[in-house]
Design an enzyme around this catalytic site. Structure first.
Site, PDB file in Angstrom:
ATOM      1  N   HIS A 182      -0.304  -0.375   2.806  1.00 46.31           N
ATOM      2  CA  HIS A 182      -0.932   1.364   2.889  1.00 46.31           C
ATOM      3  C   HIS A 182      -0.218   1.887   1.961  1.00 46.31           C
ATOM      4  O   HIS A 182       0.974   1.676   1.368  1.00 46.31           O
ATOM      5  CB  HIS A 182      -0.195   1.564   4.251  1.00 46.31           C
ATOM      6  CG  HIS A 182       1.285   1.261   4.515  1.00 46.31           C
ATOM      7  ND1 HIS A 182       1.834   0.174   5.154  1.00 46.31           N
ATOM      8  CD2 HIS A 182       2.190   2.045   4.436  1.00 46.31           C
ATOM      9  CE1 HIS A 182       2.970   0.201   5.090  1.00 46.31           C
ATOM     10  NE2 HIS A 182       3.388   1.244   4.793  1.00 46.31           N
ATOM     11  N   LEU A 183      -0.948   3.043   1.630  1.00 41.93           N
ATOM     12  CA  LEU A 183      -0.387   3.971   0.350  1.00 41.93           C
ATOM     13  C   LEU A 183      -0.179   5.174   0.914  1.00 41.93           C
ATOM     14  O   LEU A 183      -0.748   5.799   1.992  1.00 41.93           O
ATOM     15  CB  LEU A 183      -1.566   4.003  -0.437  1.00 41.93           C
ATOM     16  CG  LEU A 183      -1.688   4.761  -1.795  1.00 41.93           C
ATOM     17  CD1 LEU A 183      -2.728   4.340  -2.568  1.00 41.93           C
ATOM     18  CD2 LEU A 183      -1.976   6.482  -1.355  1.00 41.93           C
TER      19      LEU A 183
END
Ligand code: 5GP
Ligand code: ZN
Length: 118
Positions: free
Chosen positions: A104-105
């Site tokens: 995830h960013l």
């Protein structure tokens, strides 16, 4: 929709088994609000298949990883943080602060960020 892990919290969010506040969704990416926001705007952008983290990325992933990054400005604009500025973070591994092992960013904005990060 294959390649999801039944025990992964973000795969459950993709499947809508766990509710989330969605901001963007297409065939391969999903963006939603972080449940424990560290800034007035705190979004998470994830691939819609189970990839454990940035550490397993290879050149084969360049297309969709590039799309993830290229999507950031429009997500920032959509949530009103683009003009003032924002931060993009990817935590990797235990010492890197990763707690959910689905890549995830983080996109954070709406306040002044400090440097270096903790
Ligand atoms: P990490 O520490 O792995 O980089 O970030 C994981 C993030 O996922 C944390 O910011 C945490 O608040 C968020 N998170 C964990 N579980 C959930 C959840 O069930 N829903 C949402 N929306 N965010 C979650
Ligand atoms: Zn997953």
């Amino acid at each position: 929709m294959g390649e999801l892990d039944p025990d992964c919290v973000f795969c459950k969010i993709i499947r809508k088994e766990i509710p989330s506040v969605a901001v963007f969704e297409d065939e391969e990416l999903f963006c939603f609000q972080d449940a424990n926001p560290q800034a007035p705007t705190h979004l998470l952008l994830i691939p819609k298949r189970h990839v454990t983290g940035i550490d397993v990325a290879t050149w084969k992933d360049a297309d969709w990883l590039g799309r993830m990054l290229a999507l950031v400005p429009s997500l920032a604009a959509r949530t009103g943080i683009r003009k003032e500025g924002y931060r993009v973070v990817v935590n990797s591994g235990r010492a890197g602060g990763q707690t959910v092992f689905h890549l995830h960013l983080h996109l954070l904005g709406g306040r002044n960020m400090t440097w270096p990060p903790g």
